[in-house]
Design a protein around this motif. Structure first.
Motif, PDB file in Angstrom:
ATOM      1  N   UNK A  48       0.625  -1.508  -0.285  1.00  0.00           N
ATOM      2  CA  UNK A  48      -0.087  -0.059   0.179  1.00  0.00           C
ATOM      3  C   UNK A  48       1.314   1.084  -0.039  1.00  0.00           C
ATOM      4  N   UNK A  49       0.828   1.696  -0.713  1.00  0.00           N
ATOM      5  CA  UNK A  49       2.034   3.470  -1.091  1.00  0.00           C
ATOM      6  C   UNK A  49       0.198   4.964  -0.490  1.00  0.00           C
ATOM      7  N   UNK A  50       1.149   5.532   0.394  1.00  0.00           N
ATOM      8  CA  UNK A  50       0.637   6.890   0.162  1.00  0.00           C
ATOM      9  C   UNK A  50       1.386   8.105   0.551  1.00  0.00           C
ATOM     10  N   UNK A  51       1.253   8.639  -0.753  1.00  0.00           N
ATOM     11  CA  UNK A  51       2.116   9.747  -1.540  1.00  0.00           C
ATOM     12  C   UNK A  51       2.055  10.438  -0.886  1.00  0.00           C
ATOM     13  N   UNK A  52       3.421  10.969  -0.659  1.00  0.00           N
ATOM     14  CA  UNK A  52       3.963  12.390   0.059  1.00  0.00           C
ATOM     15  C   UNK A  52       3.712  13.477  -0.732  1.00  0.00           C
ATOM     16  N   UNK A  53       4.653  12.793  -2.009  1.00  0.00           N
ATOM     17  CA  UNK A  53       4.736  14.146  -3.371  1.00  0.00           C
ATOM     18  C   UNK A  53       4.542  13.577  -4.561  1.00  0.00           C
ATOM     19  N   UNK A  54       4.274  14.168  -4.983  1.00  0.00           N
ATOM     20  CA  UNK A  54       4.125  13.749  -6.757  1.00  0.00           C
ATOM     21  C   UNK A  54       2.811  12.941  -7.348  1.00  0.00           C
ATOM     22  N   UNK A  55       2.255  12.430  -8.420  1.00  0.00           N
ATOM     23  CA  UNK A  55       1.030  12.527  -9.383  1.00  0.00           C
ATOM     24  C   UNK A  55       1.181  11.313  -9.574  1.00  0.00           C
ATOM     25  N   UNK A  70      -8.064   6.356 -12.881  1.00  0.00           N
ATOM     26  CA  UNK A  70      -7.559   7.047 -12.122  1.00  0.00           C
ATOM     27  C   UNK A  70      -6.431   7.329 -11.893  1.00  0.00           C
ATOM     28  N   UNK A  71      -6.417   8.981 -11.233  1.00  0.00           N
ATOM     29  CA  UNK A  71      -5.174   9.404 -10.727  1.00  0.00           C
ATOM     30  C   UNK A  71      -5.483   9.838  -8.941  1.00  0.00           C
ATOM     31  N   UNK A  72      -4.268   9.721  -8.891  1.00  0.00           N
ATOM     32  CA  UNK A  72      -3.839  10.134  -7.897  1.00  0.00           C
ATOM     33  C   UNK A  72      -3.014  10.496  -7.116  1.00  0.00           C
ATOM     34  N   UNK A  73      -3.286  12.020  -5.751  1.00  0.00           N
ATOM     35  CA  UNK A  73      -2.074  12.940  -5.871  1.00  0.00           C
ATOM     36  C   UNK A  73      -1.725  12.839  -4.358  1.00  0.00           C
ATOM     37  N   UNK A  74      -0.781  13.799  -4.045  1.00  0.00           N
ATOM     38  CA  UNK A  74      -0.383  14.357  -2.186  1.00  0.00           C
ATOM     39  C   UNK A  74      -1.770  13.687  -1.073  1.00  0.00           C
ATOM     40  N   UNK A  75      -1.039  12.700  -0.697  1.00  0.00           N
ATOM     41  CA  UNK A  75      -2.467  12.473   0.644  1.00  0.00           C
ATOM     42  C   UNK A  75      -3.112  11.560   0.783  1.00  0.00           C
ATOM     43  N   UNK A  76      -2.831  10.858  -1.199  1.00  0.00           N
ATOM     44  CA  UNK A  76      -3.794   9.441  -1.627  1.00  0.00           C
ATOM     45  C   UNK A  76      -3.108   8.193  -1.011  1.00  0.00           C
ATOM     46  N   UNK A 152     -15.483  19.050 -14.621  1.00  0.00           N
ATOM     47  CA  UNK A 152     -15.661  20.239 -13.492  1.00  0.00           C
ATOM     48  C   UNK A 152     -15.691  19.278 -12.999  1.00  0.00           C
ATOM     49  N   UNK A 153     -15.990  18.226 -12.184  1.00  0.00           N
ATOM     50  CA  UNK A 153     -15.773  17.136 -11.464  1.00  0.00           C
ATOM     51  C   UNK A 153     -14.104  17.227 -11.045  1.00  0.00           C
ATOM     52  N   UNK A 154     -13.657  16.842 -11.867  1.00  0.00           N
ATOM     53  CA  UNK A 154     -12.717  16.519 -12.826  1.00  0.00           C
ATOM     54  C   UNK A 154     -11.627  18.012 -12.356  1.00  0.00           C
ATOM     55  N   UNK A 155     -12.145  18.820 -12.801  1.00  0.00           N
ATOM     56  CA  UNK A 155     -10.929  19.782 -12.411  1.00  0.00           C
ATOM     57  C   UNK A 155     -11.112  20.268 -11.176  1.00  0.00           C
ATOM     58  N   UNK A 156     -12.439  19.863 -10.194  1.00  0.00           N
ATOM     59  CA  UNK A 156     -12.439  20.319  -9.277  1.00  0.00           C
ATOM     60  C   UNK A 156     -11.387  19.352  -8.287  1.00  0.00           C
ATOM     61  N   UNK A 157     -11.888  18.465  -8.973  1.00  0.00           N
ATOM     62  CA  UNK A 157     -11.122  17.390  -7.409  1.00  0.00           C
ATOM     63  C   UNK A 157      -9.498  17.458  -7.603  1.00  0.00           C
ATOM     64  N   UNK A 158      -8.693  17.807  -8.782  1.00  0.00           N
ATOM     65  CA  UNK A 158      -7.303  17.798  -9.608  1.00  0.00           C
ATOM     66  C   UNK A 158      -6.959  19.232  -9.930  1.00  0.00           C
ATOM     67  N   UNK A 159      -7.758  20.453  -9.262  1.00  0.00           N
ATOM     68  CA  UNK A 159      -7.130  21.535 -10.389  1.00  0.00           C
ATOM     69  C   UNK A 159      -5.918  21.864 -10.873  1.00  0.00           C
ATOM     70  N   UNK A 160      -4.678  21.170 -11.358  1.00  0.00           N
ATOM     71  CA  UNK A 160      -3.500  20.794 -11.740  1.00  0.00           C
ATOM     72  C   UNK A 160      -3.224  20.324 -12.509  1.00  0.00           C
ATOM     73  N   UNK A 161      -4.328  19.187 -12.930  1.00  0.00           N
ATOM     74  CA  UNK A 161      -4.277  18.049 -13.707  1.00  0.00           C
ATOM     75  C   UNK A 161      -3.980  17.893 -14.846  1.00  0.00           C
TER      76      UNK A 161
END
Length: 188
Positions: A48-55, A70-76, A152-161
């Motif tokens: 299992x991985x916890x994202x400290x930094x990155x995407x 799916x996409x996952x970023x910091x703290x996911x 819009x949902x994706x952009x709101x979830x990950x604004x820098x995607x």
């Protein structure tokens, strides 16, 4: 990074000192570079991985085309769900879209933590619920929302995607063609 993981877990339930020490001892820091794979199809997801930094993104192949699931970023938290919980080969790949720093915890160490620390069971259950709800929301959005609404949902979830993922990866995640994505983006 460990402090972010502990903070995330402590927002769910208080952690006792023994569990904090256990996680301190058992988690390992993993660094992967942009475009490297955290997991490849047919391998077993043993951590299992916890994202400290990155995407990162997960994707599978369908008709010789990549489909981003799916996409996952910091703290996911990242796993290949089916592979991790069954300890069988994965049908998906997990790839870094930028340089990443992650904490890893093995399947065996997580199972031991569940047996020994009741609060880890609570945290694990709540995190599983959160990600299950996200998965269901995505499935419903794919069936019921317009392409514009999904975007819009994706952009709101990950604004820098748009700076992290390609338009092709975003389009397959949204279940649309790249041409449709271009039209949706132009509709502002």
């Amino acid at each position: 990074m460990l402090q972010n993981l502990l903070y995330t877990l402590q927002k769910i339930t208080p952690l006792n000192e023994n569990l904090i020490q256990y996680l301190t001892d058992k988690t390992k820091t993993v660094h992967i570079l942009k475009n490297e794979f955290l997991l490849k199809e047919a391998a077993i997801c043993r951590n299992l991985y916890f994202v400290g930094e990155g995407f990162l993104r997960a994707f599978y192949w369908k008709d010789d085309k990549e489909v981003t699931s799916w996409f996952m970023g910091k703290n996911d938290v990242i796993i290949s769900v089916n592979s991790f919980f069954t300890q069988r080969p994965s049908s998906e790949n997990i790839q870094a879209l930028e340089d990443c720093s992650l904490l890893s915890l093995s399947y065996e160490d997580l199972q031991y933590a569940y047996q020994i620390f009741p609060e880890m069971n609570v945290a694990g259950r709540v995190l599983t619920e959160i990600y299950y709800i996200r998965s269901e929301e995505r499935a419903i959005a794919l069936r019921q929302n317009t392409a514009r609404e999904r975007y819009e949902i994706l952009i709101n979830t990950y604004p820098e995607i748009l700076q992290k993922a390609s338009l092709g990866q975003i389009a397959t995640h949204l279940g649309i063609s790249q041409e449709t994505l271009s039209r949706v983006r132009a509709q502002k």
